[in-house]
Write an enzyme that holds these catalytic residues in place. Structure first.
Site, mmCIF file in Angstrom:
data_model
loop_
_atom_site.group_PDB
_atom_site.id
_atom_site.type_symbol
_atom_site.label_atom_id
_atom_site.label_comp_id
_atom_site.label_asym_id
_atom_site.label_seq_id
_atom_site.Cartn_x
_atom_site.Cartn_y
_atom_site.Cartn_z
ATOM 1 N N LYS A 135 1.156 -1.582 0.406
ATOM 2 C CA LYS A 135 -0.189 0.182 0.416
ATOM 3 C C LYS A 135 1.211 1.395 -0.137
ATOM 4 C CE LYS A 135 -0.573 -0.236 4.714
ATOM 5 N NZ LYS A 135 -1.597 -1.122 5.629
ATOM 6 N N ARG A 177 -10.508 -0.244 15.132
ATOM 7 C CA ARG A 177 -10.096 0.481 13.673
ATOM 8 C C ARG A 177 -10.867 0.203 12.659
ATOM 9 N NH1 ARG A 177 -4.436 0.762 10.617
ATOM 10 N NH2 ARG A 177 -5.130 -0.922 9.738
ATOM 11 N N TYR A 191 11.907 31.808 5.123
ATOM 12 C CA TYR A 191 11.229 32.346 5.433
ATOM 13 C C TYR A 191 11.311 32.961 6.446
ATOM 14 C CZ TYR A 191 9.099 31.225 0.420
ATOM 15 O OH TYR A 191 9.084 31.349 -0.623
ATOM 16 N N MET A 215 8.963 24.937 -0.059
ATOM 17 C CA MET A 215 8.431 24.104 0.149
ATOM 18 C C MET A 215 9.012 23.227 -1.334
ATOM 19 S SD MET A 215 4.673 24.015 -3.142
ATOM 20 C CE MET A 215 3.312 25.168 -2.229
HETATM 21 C C1 LIG Z 1 -0.141 -2.187 7.027
HETATM 22 C C2 LIG Z 1 -0.197 -3.325 7.332
HETATM 23 C C3 LIG Z 1 0.411 -4.237 7.772
HETATM 24 C C4 LIG Z 1 1.160 -4.032 7.677
HETATM 25 O O1 LIG Z 1 1.880 -3.687 8.716
HETATM 26 P P1 LIG Z 1 3.865 -3.693 8.858
HETATM 27 O O2 LIG Z 1 3.559 -3.428 10.331
HETATM 28 O O3 LIG Z 1 4.262 -2.330 7.812
HETATM 29 O O4 LIG Z 1 4.339 -5.072 8.764
HETATM 30 C C5 LIG Z 1 -0.392 -5.681 7.646
HETATM 31 N N1 LIG Z 1 -1.638 -5.638 8.119
HETATM 32 C C6 LIG Z 1 -2.826 -4.049 8.347
HETATM 33 C C7 LIG Z 1 -3.727 -5.133 8.199
HETATM 34 C C8 LIG Z 1 -2.392 -3.486 7.778
HETATM 35 O O5 LIG Z 1 -3.301 -1.798 7.133
#
Ligand SMILES: *Cc1c(COP(=O)(O)O)cnc(C)c1O
Length: 369
Positions: A38, A136, A264, A313
């Site tokens: 991701k 979550r 800045y 930036m």
């Molecule tokens: C992002 C995520 C992972 C990966 O976690 P790491 O700590 O980067 O290995 C695994 N499972 C879920 C549900 C996640 O959202």
């Protein structure tokens, strides 16, 4: 590799192979391995990373959103892809592109079944997430009866896996809570299997879970940060190799007199005769403003040059008063020797955030194996 002549993120596929093999060595041979790619593969390049992991025979990928899965399919990735947080507005695209949804509430389960039926799907693989403490995403244990009856009522979907996520797998002070989550997950799986009448895969562990809870690897493990070279501990960091190196170059050097200011809002005031170097990387590239005022630094010719004043930036200015350097010299923001985890610590954040913040403006260069 040769000196950087502009800001680049170098991606070391050899390091990725090393990390994959190391993490695989921590799980049983029959345990499946899901690579989390991701957020552009944690800020690197999801297509390059995924294609390399496919060559290494990874079993599964996960992304957060449908759009990320579509990008992988467009790049020619054919391995199954779990979408961890799909939105129902994208369910049709998800099915079109053979992506597999995490379904985490009655509402999304109902929506997905409706759309899968509408598209005449048969046994479309779905993944059911349970909340065992993170609060979550996920169903509660008491939802099992209703999930299984909905799934048994249709031929459109089949539960490929059930899963959950650890709250604090990297934290040894939270061992009791992690063990409680493992217990809860085992209990959920037992009831779920009884009610559904077959055995879906089970998965729970992220990178630190893989390393710290070998008893909880189940059918599959899910690794993200470990593949990119960080193990959430000094001990495990030593066994892994950072995949991404962020490099830049000195654009200009200024000689500054005592009392002159830099950047800045005149945020940095020189204390004497000093030298500043301007680097072509700023908050639009992922160097958050939090790194200003000396909190962050870059490495020039092996020495730490603190970021002075405010992060702009497109640029930062660093103090090179005590560093032998000239315009055109290479600048390292992080690499294998100066890891992102150290820089993260100095700005009170975590490696995950530094890596994923590197924006798409920064050119990616793949270093082959
Ligand atoms: C992002 C995520 C992972 C990966 O976690 P790491 O700590 O980067 O290995 C695994 N499972 C879920 C549900 C996640 O959202």
């Amino acid at each position: 590799m040769s000196n950087a002549l502009e800001t680049i993120l170098e991606i070391d596929l050899g390091a990725l192979t090393h990390n994959f093999n190391y993490l695989k060595s921590k799980v049983q041979p029959q345990t499946k391995f899901l690579a989390v790619v991701k957020a552009f593969a944690y800020g690197s390049d999801s297509a390059e990373i995924a294609k390399h992991l496919e060559k290494l025979d990874v079993d599964y990928f996960a992304v957060a959103y449908v759009k990320e899965g579509v990008a992988l399919r467009d790049a020619g990735v054919t391995t199954p892809i779990l979408v961890l947080h799909p939105q129902s507005v994208n369910f049709k695209t998800l099915i079109d592109r053979c992506l597999e949804p995490n379904l985490y509430s009655a509402h999304v389960l109902d929506e997905f079944i409706k759309i899968a039926e509408g598209l005449s799907q048969k046994g479309y693989p779905i993944h059911i997430k349970f909340n065992t403490g993170l609060n979550r995403l996920g169903f509660k244990e008491s939802d099992i009866e209703s999930i299984t009856s909905k799934v048994k009522n249709t031929t459109a979907v089949q539960v490929k896996s059930i899963f959950s996520h650890l709250v604090a797998s990297e934290d040894s002070n939270e061992k009791d809570f992690s063990k409680l989550q493992i217990e809860r997950f085992n209990a959920i799986a037992k009831t779920f299997e009884e009610k559904i009448g077959y055995q879906p895969w089970m998965h729970l562990c992220n990178t630190s879970g893989i390393l710290n809870y070998p008893e909880a690897h189940f059918s599959m493990v899910r690794s993200g940060i470990g593949l990119y070279g960080f193990g959430n501990s000094t001990k495990e960091d030593k066994n892994l190799k950072p995949v991404a190196s962020l490099k830049s170059v000195i654009s200009q050097i200024h000689e500054i007199e005592k009392g002159e200011t830099v950047g800045y809002n005149r945020a940095y005031v020189s204390e004497g005769s000093e030298r500043s170097a301007t680097i072509p990387i700023g908050h639009a590239d992922g160097i958050n403003r939090i790194y200003g005022h000396g909190k962050g630094y870059v490495i020039i010719n092996g020495e730490r040059a603190p970021i002075i004043g405010n992060v702009c930036m497109d640029m930062i200015m660093v103090n090179v008063s005590n560093i032998a350097c000239k315009e055109g010299d290479e600048v390292v923001v992080f690499d294998a020797t100066y890891p992102a985890s150290d820089l993260a610590e100095s700005a009170q954040t975590i490696s995950y955030e530094i890596l994923t913040a590197i924006s798409q403006r920064v050119k990616r260069i793949v270093k082959p194996e």
